[in-house]
Design a protein around this motif. Sequence first.
Motif, PDB file in Angstrom:
ATOM      1  N   VAL A 165      53.309  46.611  16.365  1.00  0.00           N
ATOM      2  CA  VAL A 165      54.585  45.964  16.702  1.00  0.00           C
ATOM      3  C   VAL A 165      55.135  46.449  18.032  1.00  0.00           C
ATOM      4  CG1 VAL A 165      55.191  45.660  14.283  1.00  0.00           C
ATOM      5  CG2 VAL A 165      56.001  47.704  15.482  1.00  0.00           C
ATOM      6  N   SER A 166      55.837  45.545  18.695  1.00  0.00           N
ATOM      7  CA  SER A 166      56.640  45.900  19.857  1.00  0.00           C
ATOM      8  C   SER A 166      58.072  45.990  19.353  1.00  0.00           C
ATOM      9  CB  SER A 166      56.504  44.791  20.901  1.00  0.00           C
ATOM     10  OG  SER A 166      56.647  45.321  22.179  1.00  0.00           O
ATOM     11  N   GLY A 167      58.825  46.932  19.918  1.00  0.00           N
ATOM     12  CA  GLY A 167      60.182  47.151  19.402  1.00  0.00           C
ATOM     13  C   GLY A 167      60.214  48.493  18.715  1.00  0.00           C
ATOM     14  N   SER A 168      61.389  49.124  18.748  1.00  0.00           N
ATOM     15  CA  SER A 168      61.489  50.511  18.313  1.00  0.00           C
ATOM     16  C   SER A 168      62.332  50.633  17.040  1.00  0.00           C
ATOM     17  CB  SER A 168      62.069  51.313  19.471  1.00  0.00           C
ATOM     18  OG  SER A 168      61.894  52.680  19.264  1.00  0.00           O
ATOM     19  N   LYS A 215      48.920  45.439  22.126  1.00  0.00           N
ATOM     20  CA  LYS A 215      49.947  46.474  21.961  1.00  0.00           C
ATOM     21  C   LYS A 215      49.763  47.585  23.002  1.00  0.00           C
ATOM     22  CE  LYS A 215      53.029  49.206  20.265  1.00  0.00           C
ATOM     23  NZ  LYS A 215      54.402  49.020  20.724  1.00  0.00           N
ATOM     24  N   ASN A 219      52.420  48.776  25.881  1.00  0.00           N
ATOM     25  CA  ASN A 219      52.964  50.139  25.954  1.00  0.00           C
ATOM     26  C   ASN A 219      52.541  50.885  27.208  1.00  0.00           C
ATOM     27  OD1 ASN A 219      54.283  49.702  23.587  1.00  0.00           O
ATOM     28  ND2 ASN A 219      53.760  51.700  22.734  1.00  0.00           N
ATOM     29  N   MET A 222      55.080  49.817  29.602  1.00  0.00           N
ATOM     30  CA  MET A 222      56.357  50.461  29.283  1.00  0.00           C
ATOM     31  C   MET A 222      56.378  51.924  29.738  1.00  0.00           C
ATOM     32  SD  MET A 222      58.227  50.536  25.576  1.00  0.00           S
ATOM     33  CE  MET A 222      57.317  51.940  24.980  1.00  0.00           C
ATOM     34  N   PHE A 276      61.354  56.449  19.882  1.00  0.00           N
ATOM     35  CA  PHE A 276      59.896  56.369  20.053  1.00  0.00           C
ATOM     36  C   PHE A 276      59.434  57.742  20.573  1.00  0.00           C
ATOM     37  CE2 PHE A 276      56.249  54.546  22.773  1.00  0.00           C
ATOM     38  CZ  PHE A 276      55.346  54.730  21.735  1.00  0.00           C
ATOM     39  N   ASP A 284      49.466  56.353  23.329  1.00  0.00           N
ATOM     40  CA  ASP A 284      49.243  54.953  23.718  1.00  0.00           C
ATOM     41  C   ASP A 284      48.739  54.852  25.163  1.00  0.00           C
ATOM     42  OD1 ASP A 284      50.141  54.418  21.206  1.00  0.00           O
ATOM     43  OD2 ASP A 284      52.080  53.611  21.811  1.00  0.00           O
TER      44      ASP A 284
HETATM   45  O1  LIG Z   1      55.422  51.530  20.502  1.00  0.00           O
HETATM   46  C1  LIG Z   1      56.624  51.639  20.717  1.00  0.00           C
HETATM   47  C2  LIG Z   1      57.336  50.596  21.412  1.00  0.00           C
HETATM   48  C3  LIG Z   1      58.780  50.888  21.626  1.00  0.00           C
HETATM   49  C4  LIG Z   1      59.469  49.666  22.132  1.00  0.00           C
HETATM   50  O2  LIG Z   1      58.875  48.579  22.206  1.00  0.00           O
HETATM   51  O3  LIG Z   1      60.665  49.799  22.450  1.00  0.00           O
END
Ligand SMILES: O=CCCC(=O)O
Length: 338
Positions: A165-168, A215, A219, A222, A276, A284
Amino acid sequence: MGRTQLHKCIPAVAASRTQRRGEERRGISFRKKRGEGGAGGEEVEMEVGFLGLGIMGKAMATNLLRHGYRVTVWNRTIAKCQELVALGATVGETPAAVVAKCRYTIAMLSDPSAALSVVFDKDGVLEQIGDGKGYIDMSTVDAATSSKISEAVKQKGGAFVEAPVSGSKKPAEDGQLVILAAGDKTLYDEMVPAFDVLGKKSFFLGEIGNGAKMKLVVNMIMGSMMNSLSEGLCLADKSGLSPQTLLDVLDLGAIANPMFKLKGPAMLQGSYSPAFPLKHQQKDMRLALALGDENAVSMPVSAAANEAFKKARSLGLGDLDFSAVYEVVKGAGGSGQA
Ligand SMILES: O=CCCC(=O)O
Ligand SMILES: NC(=O)C1=CN([C@@H]2O[C@H](COP(=O)(O)OP(=O)(O)OC[C@H]3O[C@@H](n4cnc5c(N)ncnc54)[C@H](OP(=O)(O)O)[C@@H]3O)[C@@H](O)[C@H]2O)C=CC1
């Protein structure tokens, strides 16, 4: 019921009909939500297992419970199950016990070694997976790890989907994750109602490995952006500018993004409460760089960012939020666990 909740129930109901049609085929049992019988009781309960109650797993399992799912949880540190029990979950003593009880089992574990251990070790998933059962690993791992798990599950007659998943932490709590799934399409379709609870959008990316790779690419970008922001804040400060004004300027321009907006002010406060964990971001970066190696893609920016995260780990910042890499860029240090 608020608009968002209503919106989320609609796909769940539609998908539940498809699921019921396949009920006999896969031996899946669904039932109306307690106390909501009759024509109005459209929302169904689905029993799922959940392995791994860290920052993400706890939030995701809680969300499933809130939406009427029956959830059986397991965590290596078993005491962490208690919070979920208070919300209505039951506890399985081992991963195998959870899989024995549930048609679908979701995992959210730290890294490849944890993902493999939970499947292949004694009392692991493999001991009970089989015909009619699905295993969904939402951990961030590399494609090779995912393929290994997929092959083993399939050999036992089970179905497997990888779904990182994307998002924390906050998106996990709010059911706003972005799900990057691949693998068994039938199992994916069956999981859509649960994915609709966990996330705002799910992508089906085809063959096993594609979810993991997507994914890691996300990351990797990011992690590089976080380093770049850290350097920018330092440069602003050292050259006599206000770092806060830099954040304000960034937020109004073409490179405005939720991450800078959320993390920037906390970084200026030196506040790194983990959403995270940095050790996972470095994992990652490492896995993404290996993917770059395999594909002969030169990634000097990501390689430099990885070095900063490694340095942060060596200074004991691994359990803090990944934004703590700012301390390394500033030339400061820390102490604690790598
Ligand atoms: O794998 C972590 C992702 C964190 C994020 O998408 O904010
Ligand atoms: N936090 C985030 O923002 C995001 C994280 N991710 C990914 O999701 C996964 C989970 O992240 P997060 O919840 O933050 O991590 P946490 O470190 O909070 O939790 C890790 C979980 O893995 C378990 N675990 C670790 N090693 C083992 C092992 N050898 N055997 C069994 N269980 C093990 C831990 O159990 P125990 O409690 O016993 O230590 C815990 O339940 C990671 O792959 C991460 O990269 C993806 C998107 C966002």
